[in-house]
Design a protein around this motif. Structure first.
Motif, mmCIF file in Angstrom:
data_model
loop_
_atom_site.group_PDB
_atom_site.id
_atom_site.type_symbol
_atom_site.label_atom_id
_atom_site.label_comp_id
_atom_site.label_asym_id
_atom_site.label_seq_id
_atom_site.Cartn_x
_atom_site.Cartn_y
_atom_site.Cartn_z
ATOM 1 N N VAL A 1 8.823 6.142 -3.679
ATOM 2 C CA VAL A 1 9.604 4.818 -4.325
ATOM 3 C C VAL A 1 8.655 3.856 -4.906
ATOM 4 C CG1 VAL A 1 11.577 3.323 -4.236
ATOM 5 C CG2 VAL A 1 11.928 5.446 -3.380
ATOM 6 N N SER A 2 7.790 3.220 -3.955
ATOM 7 C CA SER A 2 6.995 2.405 -4.385
ATOM 8 C C SER A 2 6.081 2.606 -5.329
ATOM 9 C CB SER A 2 6.279 1.905 -3.163
ATOM 10 O OG SER A 2 6.819 1.293 -1.984
ATOM 11 N N LEU A 3 5.621 4.051 -5.124
ATOM 12 C CA LEU A 3 4.580 4.339 -6.310
ATOM 13 C C LEU A 3 5.352 4.678 -7.625
ATOM 14 C CD1 LEU A 3 1.908 5.567 -6.983
ATOM 15 C CD2 LEU A 3 2.753 7.876 -6.369
ATOM 16 N N ASP A 4 6.629 5.123 -7.765
ATOM 17 C CA ASP A 4 7.389 5.248 -8.998
ATOM 18 C C ASP A 4 7.733 3.809 -9.380
ATOM 19 O OD1 ASP A 4 7.171 7.851 -8.611
ATOM 20 O OD2 ASP A 4 9.383 8.025 -7.969
ATOM 21 N N VAL A 5 8.087 2.884 -8.821
ATOM 22 C CA VAL A 5 8.324 1.572 -9.282
ATOM 23 C C VAL A 5 6.948 0.948 -9.855
ATOM 24 C CG1 VAL A 5 8.917 -0.820 -8.515
ATOM 25 C CG2 VAL A 5 10.378 1.175 -7.814
ATOM 26 N N PHE A 6 5.714 1.030 -9.183
ATOM 27 C CA PHE A 6 4.536 0.595 -9.662
ATOM 28 C C PHE A 6 4.297 1.218 -10.999
ATOM 29 C CE2 PHE A 6 0.108 0.956 -9.901
ATOM 30 C CZ PHE A 6 -0.213 -0.266 -9.948
ATOM 31 N N LEU A 7 4.300 2.489 -11.065
ATOM 32 C CA LEU A 7 3.743 3.286 -12.231
ATOM 33 C C LEU A 7 4.801 2.885 -13.290
ATOM 34 C CD1 LEU A 7 3.139 6.871 -10.861
ATOM 35 C CD2 LEU A 7 1.449 4.954 -11.776
ATOM 36 N N PRO B 1 0.783 -1.289 0.027
ATOM 37 C CA PRO B 1 0.032 0.065 0.108
ATOM 38 C C PRO B 1 0.951 1.213 -0.159
ATOM 39 C CG PRO B 1 -0.798 -1.598 1.721
ATOM 40 C CD PRO B 1 0.621 -2.049 1.159
ATOM 41 N N VAL B 2 0.347 2.270 -0.529
ATOM 42 C CA VAL B 2 1.127 3.677 -0.556
ATOM 43 C C VAL B 2 0.119 4.715 0.413
ATOM 44 C CG1 VAL B 2 1.640 5.483 -2.180
ATOM 45 C CG2 VAL B 2 2.115 3.172 -2.896
ATOM 46 N N GLU B 3 0.908 5.169 1.198
ATOM 47 C CA GLU B 3 0.291 6.186 2.010
ATOM 48 C C GLU B 3 0.503 7.715 1.489
ATOM 49 O OE1 GLU B 3 0.275 7.961 6.737
ATOM 50 O OE2 GLU B 3 1.965 6.339 5.962
ATOM 51 N N VAL B 4 -0.489 8.515 1.344
ATOM 52 C CA VAL B 4 -0.332 9.770 0.905
ATOM 53 C C VAL B 4 -0.734 10.674 1.919
ATOM 54 C CG1 VAL B 4 -1.400 11.563 -0.797
ATOM 55 C CG2 VAL B 4 -0.973 9.186 -1.615
ATOM 56 N N ARG B 5 0.361 11.181 2.653
ATOM 57 C CA ARG B 5 0.043 12.073 4.055
ATOM 58 C C ARG B 5 -0.771 13.096 3.809
ATOM 59 N NH1 ARG B 5 6.328 11.504 5.887
ATOM 60 N NH2 ARG B 5 6.278 9.222 5.774
ATOM 61 N N LEU B 6 -0.713 13.576 2.781
ATOM 62 C CA LEU B 6 -1.490 14.998 2.375
ATOM 63 C C LEU B 6 -1.825 15.099 0.945
ATOM 64 C CD1 LEU B 6 -2.836 17.547 3.412
ATOM 65 C CD2 LEU B 6 -0.563 18.813 2.928
ATOM 66 N N ALA B 7 -3.106 15.219 0.647
ATOM 67 C CA ALA B 7 -3.939 15.702 -0.754
ATOM 68 C C ALA B 7 -4.685 16.390 -0.797
ATOM 69 C CB ALA B 7 -4.367 14.089 -1.492
ATOM 70 N N ALA B 8 -4.912 16.977 -2.002
ATOM 71 C CA ALA B 8 -5.922 18.063 -2.099
ATOM 72 C C ALA B 8 -7.124 17.691 -3.106
ATOM 73 C CB ALA B 8 -5.251 19.481 -2.374
ATOM 74 N N VAL B 9 -8.112 17.817 -2.760
ATOM 75 C CA VAL B 9 -9.286 17.602 -3.636
ATOM 76 C C VAL B 9 -9.209 18.638 -4.788
ATOM 77 C CG1 VAL B 9 -11.725 17.577 -4.145
ATOM 78 C CG2 VAL B 9 -10.755 16.550 -1.920
ATOM 79 N N VAL C 1 -7.798 13.906 -7.174
ATOM 80 C CA VAL C 1 -6.877 14.505 -5.853
ATOM 81 C C VAL C 1 -5.273 14.682 -6.304
ATOM 82 C CG1 VAL C 1 -8.467 13.545 -4.114
ATOM 83 C CG2 VAL C 1 -6.329 12.096 -4.787
ATOM 84 N N GLU C 2 -4.917 15.555 -5.735
ATOM 85 C CA GLU C 2 -3.422 15.855 -6.065
ATOM 86 C C GLU C 2 -2.596 15.592 -4.939
ATOM 87 O OE1 GLU C 2 -0.551 19.652 -7.416
ATOM 88 O OE2 GLU C 2 -2.529 20.003 -6.749
ATOM 89 N N PHE C 3 -1.458 14.851 -4.928
ATOM 90 C CA PHE C 3 -0.539 14.497 -3.903
ATOM 91 C C PHE C 3 0.071 15.508 -3.609
ATOM 92 C CE2 PHE C 3 -0.748 9.746 -5.895
ATOM 93 C CZ PHE C 3 -2.134 9.911 -5.515
ATOM 94 N N LEU C 4 0.150 16.005 -2.344
ATOM 95 C CA LEU C 4 1.152 17.106 -1.503
ATOM 96 C C LEU C 4 2.054 16.580 -0.981
ATOM 97 C CD1 LEU C 4 -1.797 19.602 -1.206
ATOM 98 C CD2 LEU C 4 -0.534 19.475 -2.995
ATOM 99 N N LYS C 5 1.915 15.715 -0.318
ATOM 100 C CA LYS C 5 3.137 15.108 0.680
ATOM 101 C C LYS C 5 3.008 13.234 0.506
ATOM 102 C CE LYS C 5 3.502 18.658 4.195
ATOM 103 N NZ LYS C 5 3.371 19.100 5.615
ATOM 104 N N VAL C 6 4.082 12.877 0.138
ATOM 105 C CA VAL C 6 4.231 11.441 0.153
ATOM 106 C C VAL C 6 5.467 11.165 0.676
ATOM 107 C CG1 VAL C 6 4.112 9.314 -1.341
ATOM 108 C CG2 VAL C 6 2.739 11.205 -2.206
ATOM 109 N N GLY C 7 5.705 10.009 1.651
ATOM 110 C CA GLY C 7 6.846 9.682 2.245
ATOM 111 C C GLY C 7 7.823 9.207 1.313
ATOM 112 N N ASP C 8 9.035 9.076 1.292
ATOM 113 C CA ASP C 8 10.291 8.821 0.514
ATOM 114 C C ASP C 8 9.894 7.384 0.231
ATOM 115 O OD1 ASP C 8 11.479 11.271 0.861
ATOM 116 O OD2 ASP C 8 12.820 10.486 2.229
#
Length: 127
Positions: free
Chosen positions: A94-100, A65-73, A83-90
């Motif tokens: 990396v997990s999101l980038d590898v998946f994409l 799973p990928v946790e997005v700490r802060l997103a905006a509608v 939604v736009e991702f504003l804060k995603v932990g390091d």
């Protein structure tokens, strides 16, 4: 107001847990597409552009799973929300980038095969 994104989204289907930061209310929805900078979800809840959320995205194919700490509608239409991702932990980034990256390569491969299969057959006309 029309919102335009700068990155292409990859169609995916997964579960998403959404928590409103102001009220701590939470709800579950379905992840429909995903990019490095945002996502589209289907959820039975109304949101307003600008609302701040925290997300837990359960990606398909047994990915972490990928946790997005802060997103905006950014937008809401019917039961779909962008939604736009504003804060995603390091580590989550990396997990999101590898998946994409893996999904993009798979889609490109499928597109090449589809183009190949759609080509007309050329027969030799030697006599």
């Amino acid at each position: 107001m029309r919102y335009s994104r700068s990155t292409r989204r990859i169609p995916v289907t997964g579960e998403a847990s959404v928590r409103l930061l102001l009220t701590e209310d939470s709800d579950d929805g379905t992840l429909l597409d995903l990019s490095r900078q945002g996502a589209r979800l289907r959820i039975n809840r109304l949101f307003e552009p600008g609302q701040k959320l925290a997300l837990m995205l359960n990606l398909p194919w047994d990915e972490s799973p990928v946790e997005v700490r802060l997103a905006a509608v950014k937008w809401m239409k019917d039961n779909h929300v962008g939604v736009e991702f504003l804060k995603v932990g390091d580590e989550d980034r990396v997990s999101l980038d590898v998946f994409l990256a893996s999904r993009s390569k798979l889609q490109a491969s499928h597109a090449r095969v589809s183009r190949y299969l759609a080509r007309p057959l050329h027969r030799s006309t030697s006599t």
